[in-house]
Design an enzyme around this catalytic site. Structure first.
Site: not given
Ligand code: UD1
Length: 353
Positions: A128, A153, A157
């Site tokens: 990841s 987590y 990895k």
């Molecule tokens: C993270 C991990 C990734 C992992 C994944 C598994 C990092 C960089 N990435 O992804 O390796 O495989 O989790 O779950 O650590 N967001 C919102 N509102 C929401 C949900 C998310 O604003 O309700 C935003 C988050 O703050 C982020 C983006 O959307 O900026 C993506 O979030 P998400 O889909 O949860 O993935 P990551 O956290 O990037």
């Protein structure tokens, strides 16, 4: 079927695993699935059967179960393994670190011991972009320094990569995934989060379909162009195709010193790592706009507080995967959003999720 084409897919009923099963079959391989159904559903097997035209071999079980895994290898004799079976919720890993170390690290060790005993020496590992942490440079290259993990987590990895780099008997392709989204264009398979989704896209599509009342954007005051975090979103079909490219490279022996490729020969290059993303970063607000443009639907959202543990900005330098794996992400954001929405509508109709 030529046994040399059998690929064992652990976690093959999960989100990325199921799409990879379809791509493997299309590329002429025979996928053999082991899945514990811990975070996946048996209905996925029926959908896969429809998509690939026959029922793939499926063994319900856990990679931690050594006896079971020995039986699978002895009976199926796969030429290579793609190891997806792992827990992946960052927040859950903070609450239950032992669960994560047991499943993701001990499970990997168990799998490797069985592979070694059964003379299976080729593996594709799900890593990841989380291994980079809050990187000092973006886009991140495979050579960008690995920083201390922000969650158990992420630590699992990193540990997985360390273990695999040390092996001198197994060829390993380690794929560092960025943010997989979208679904198969047929809408027969996609992401099936159990309970309240943690990830952006399933939360967004469930909000638009009325299952959730509104989407909370986690933080609007980051130092980015619009204040929201930036990620490299990749269509799950592109990600699945990267696994086929990795398997082809492993099986062909290209990149490995085949003249001195005796098991245990330390001069043999056994480990390769690749970023698998699109090379483009989008903010959360750009994703919301892209979704609205692709689907014509309105996303109801509010800007909320930052989410603990989120990194600000990350996207991939994909030159190495493009050049060496001969793989490129082909699907754009529009397609990712349209396929994610079509999948949500399928789930609503089929009462899945
Ligand atoms: C993270 C991990 C990734 C992992 C994944 C598994 C990092 C960089 N990435 O992804 O390796 O495989 O989790 O779950 O650590 N967001 C919102 N509102 C929401 C949900 C998310 O604003 O309700 C935003 C988050 O703050 C982020 C983006 O959307 O900026 C993506 O979030 P998400 O889909 O949860 O993935 P990551 O956290 O990037």
């Amino acid at each position: 079927m030529d046994e040399k084409r059998k690929i064992l897919v652990t976690g093959g009923l999960g989100f990325i695993g199921s799409h990879t099963v379809v791509c493997l079959q299309e590329a002429g391989f025979e996928p053999v699935i082991v899945d514990s159904l811990h975070n996946s559903r048996i209905e996925v097997l029926d959908a896969l059967t429809d998509l690939i035209g026959y029922k793939p071999v499926f063994i319900c079980g856990d990679v931690n179960d050594k006896i079971l895994m020995q039986g699978v290898f002895a009976q199926q004799k796969p030429v290579a393994v793609i190891h997806f079976a792992a827990h992946k919720a960052v927040g859950e890993s903070v609450d239950q670190p032992l669960l994560y170390y047991q499943n993701n690290v001990a499970g990997l060790l168990n799998l490797l011991e069985v592979m070694k005993a059964e003379s299976c020496h080729q593996l594709v590992f799900s890593s990841s972009c989380t291994v980079y942490g809050e990187a000092q440079e973006v886009p991140v290259k495979e050579s960008t320094p690995i920083l201390p993990a922000a969650s158990p987590y992420g630590a699992t990895k990193q540990m997985g990569e360390t273990i695999l780099r040390d092996l001198n008997w197994c060829r390993v392709q380690c794929l560092r995934y960025f943010n997989p989204v979208g679904a198969h264009p047929s809408s027969r398979i996609g992401e099936l989060p159990l309970g309240i989704p943690n990830n952006l896209i399933p939360y967004l599509t469930q909000t638009v379909s009325g299952i959730r009342s509104l989407l909370t954007v986690h933080g609007g005051d980051y130092i980015t162009q619009d204040g929201t975090c930036i990620r490299d979103y990749i269509h799950v079909m592109d990600l699945a195709e990267a696994h086929v490219a990795a398997i082809n490279r492993l099986i062909s022996g290209i990149g490995f010193d085949t003249n001195s490729n005796e098991v245990g020969d330390p001069s043999t290059q056994q480990f390769e790592v690749f970023n698998v993303g699109t090379g483009i970063g989008y903010s959360v607000l750009e994703i919301i706009t892209a979704f609205e443009d692709a689907t014509g639907e309105k996303v109801i959202y509010k800007i909320g507080p930052r989410r603990a543990g989120d990194i600000v900005s990350i996207w991939a330098d994909t030159h190495k995967a493009n050049a060496i794996l001969g793989w490129n992400a082909k699907r754009n954001l529009d397609e990712m959003m349209a396929d994610a929405w079509n999948w949500q509508r399928h789930c609503d109709k089929a009462s899945l999720g």
